[in-house]
Design a protein around this motif. Sequence first.
Motif, mmCIF file in Angstrom:
data_model
loop_
_atom_site.group_PDB
_atom_site.id
_atom_site.type_symbol
_atom_site.label_atom_id
_atom_site.label_comp_id
_atom_site.label_asym_id
_atom_site.label_seq_id
_atom_site.Cartn_x
_atom_site.Cartn_y
_atom_site.Cartn_z
ATOM 1 N N ALA A 56 -41.582 12.855 -17.943
ATOM 2 C CA ALA A 56 -42.101 12.359 -19.221
ATOM 3 C C ALA A 56 -42.960 13.409 -19.931
ATOM 4 O O ALA A 56 -43.499 14.316 -19.291
ATOM 5 N N SER A 57 -43.065 13.262 -21.241
ATOM 6 C CA SER A 57 -43.892 14.197 -22.011
ATOM 7 C C SER A 57 -44.235 13.614 -23.373
ATOM 8 O O SER A 57 -43.398 12.969 -24.004
ATOM 9 N N THR A 58 -45.431 13.893 -23.826
ATOM 10 C CA THR A 58 -45.790 13.646 -25.236
ATOM 11 C C THR A 58 -45.967 14.985 -25.952
ATOM 12 O O THR A 58 -45.261 15.301 -26.910
ATOM 13 N N ARG A 59 -46.917 15.795 -25.484
ATOM 14 C CA ARG A 59 -47.240 17.041 -26.157
ATOM 15 C C ARG A 59 -46.105 18.074 -26.070
ATOM 16 O O ARG A 59 -45.731 18.686 -27.069
ATOM 17 N N THR A 60 -45.571 18.280 -24.893
ATOM 18 C CA THR A 60 -44.612 19.372 -24.699
ATOM 19 C C THR A 60 -43.350 19.127 -25.510
ATOM 20 O O THR A 60 -42.892 19.998 -26.256
ATOM 21 N N ARG A 61 -42.806 17.934 -25.400
ATOM 22 C CA ARG A 61 -41.581 17.641 -26.136
ATOM 23 C C ARG A 61 -41.815 17.789 -27.644
ATOM 24 O O ARG A 61 -41.041 18.448 -28.346
HETATM 25 N N1 CP Z 1 -50.193 18.775 -21.440
HETATM 26 C C1 CP Z 1 -48.903 18.357 -21.380
HETATM 27 O O1 CP Z 1 -48.042 19.065 -20.892
HETATM 28 O O2 CP Z 1 -48.693 17.162 -21.975
HETATM 29 P P1 CP Z 1 -47.353 16.309 -21.873
HETATM 30 O O3 CP Z 1 -47.178 15.921 -20.430
HETATM 31 O O4 CP Z 1 -47.588 15.122 -22.764
HETATM 32 O O5 CP Z 1 -46.198 17.136 -22.329
#
Ligand code: CP
Length: 324
Positions: A56-61
Amino acid sequence: MKNNLKGRHFLTTQDWSVEELEQVFALAAKLKKAKKEGRPTPLLRNKTLYMIFFDASTRTRNSFETGMTQLGGHGIYLSPDKMQISHGENARDTAKVLSRYGEGIAIRHCAYGAGNAYLREVAANAGVPVINMQCDVYHPCQILADYLTIREKFKTTRGLKIGVAWTSAPNYVRPLSVPQSLILLMPRFGLNVTLAYPPEFRLMPEIEEQARKNAKGAGVKFEISHRFEDAFENADVVIPKSWGPLVTTRDTGEGLRLIEKYPSWRCDRERMALGHKRVIYMHPLPADRGREVTDEVIDGPQSVVYDEAENRLHVQKALMALTL
Ligand code: CP
């Protein structure tokens, strides 16, 4: 701008020299300024990046996909459960086929003992650059953003103290990749590093050893402590962040039990007060509010977490523009 980075993989900052990383920071600063001024920067017009997310991801994606749009290209989000990976297609075939279509492949694969090996297998077979969007060992894009943020706040980073501290956060066992990438990169840019964790939460021995070598080579300190407060005392930057006891045990139940053994490892106002008066609080996010850090700290004046998250966009745009 000089660019000898076309076609290069970016799996760990260790593979790149300080001078090469400086090219990323220099372009990131230009792209950040251009975005602020509303100037388009179509450096990757008609180019495609395949983004494979095993996790899962918010920032990276969103920072990668938005970054490709802002550079005039296209980022395609791919989930292994919707790819033939789910039917057993191997890394080699995936790499070779995607390389015939587009200009880059980015992967997040955090399974301990499997993620980095998968990325390396793709990189060995791809005809295009492969970017690590986080694996079990490294999260190099996060750490580029972290370093850019520190440099923006302090202008010069040589001699600063950064405290990287384990924090107690329940529910799932988080990867080692953020603290490992931090202790590898920060000494190379002149920061003294104090790493604090309870004994069961040590990092991969070879990474700790490499961090020691990096610090020695740069003439700075790298210290390991089992006392939370040591990461905060006289620090200029603190990054208190949870990770799993993966080197100690691969058993998830046992891992979660060990996390609950140390509930006092939480960043709060009293711990922040141990730092230098200019100390900044950083966290890659998502943070477990109330367990890893109090709201008062993460929402307070010392926190730069949203600047840090924003910088993901700028450093990754630079990285893609230089390599794809
Ligand atoms: N910091 C980081 O990688 O956030 P995500 O897991 O939301 O992508």
